[in-house]
Design an enzyme around this catalytic site. Structure first.
Site, short mmCIF file in Angstrom:
data_model
loop_
_atom_site.label_atom_id
_atom_site.label_comp_id
_atom_site.label_asym_id
_atom_site.label_seq_id
_atom_site.Cartn_x
_atom_site.Cartn_y
_atom_site.Cartn_z
N ASP A 51 41.36 38.21 26.71
CA ASP A 51 42.19 37.30 27.49
C ASP A 51 41.89 35.84 27.13
O ASP A 51 40.74 35.44 27.03
CB ASP A 51 41.94 37.54 28.98
N HIS A 107 39.23 37.48 36.58
CA HIS A 107 39.74 38.84 36.82
C HIS A 107 39.08 39.39 38.08
O HIS A 107 37.86 39.54 38.15
CB HIS A 107 39.42 39.73 35.62
N SER A 135 35.59 36.61 33.35
CA SER A 135 35.66 37.97 33.88
C SER A 135 34.23 38.40 34.21
O SER A 135 33.60 37.75 35.03
CB SER A 135 36.34 38.91 32.87
#
Length: 200
Positions: free
Chosen positions: A140, A45, A18
């Site tokens: 995540d 992401h 991310s």
């Protein structure tokens, strides 16, 4: 649309990133040889409202073939597949990619999320799966790494000093299922060691 012939990968590396992920992915992919004997699947992401240039940018920084994933793609030896914005990416039997709809439920407030990718790669590739959790903010991947380990795979997490945001690696490390906590520049050499026959 036809895809070039490929050698189906026997091993798959699933990566998640991310915040700060573009640099991290660039360093890792740039450190892998053109004949790297595995496929790589990447979830990062991304904004759901803008076209992603991630595959094109990474392609310019790697000797591997990098493409944005489409449903039905075969995970090919020496190839990299990037999840498109707003779609979860998973792997089904036969080593093919499946993308969710753009209305699929978010996981950890993200779509795409690492969890469906990690879990599906673990189920299909078992001990030939490797998860890599890179810089990013949230948890995540933390459930998926446990499945990877349960099926006999290996897990790598980026270390704190080289992470722009350590939250994602830290949450996976807290599971106790991470095998290697490495500085960014040491991840590609470790992947080569794990994947090259006779070394792992």
């Amino acid at each position: 649309m036809t895809t070039p012939p490929c050698t189906p990968a026997q091993s798959v590396i699933a990566m998640a990133a991310s915040a700060g992920g573009l640099n991290a992915l660039s360093v890792i992919l740039g450190g892998l040889p053109a004949d790297f004997p595995a496929a790589i699947a990447i979830v990062m992401h991304l904004s759901p409202v803008h076209k992603s240039l991630l595959a094109e940018i990474l392609s310019s920084r790697s000797q591997l073939e990098v493409r944005q994933a489409q449903t039905g793609d075969i995970l090919c030896h020496s190839s990299v597949f990037v999840a498109p914005p707003n779609h979860h990416m998973s792997v089904v039997q036969g080593g093919r990619i499946a993308l969710s709809s753009d209305e699929a439920e978010k996981v950890h407030f993200a779509r795409p999320s690492a969890e469906p990718l990690f879990a599906s790669v673990a189920e299909v590739y078992q001990s030939h799966a490797v998860a890599v959790v890179l810089t990013g903010g949230d948890g995540d991947g933390s459930f998926g790494v446990q499945i990877i380990k349960d099926r006999g795979g290996r897990v790598i997490a980026q270390d704190r000093p080289t992470s722009q945001d350590f939250s994602m690696p830290q949450t996976s490390i807290a599971t106790g299922d991470v095998d290697f906590i490495l500085p960014l520049t040491e991840i590609a050499p470790m992947l080569i060691e794990l994947i090259t026959p006779g070394k792992a």
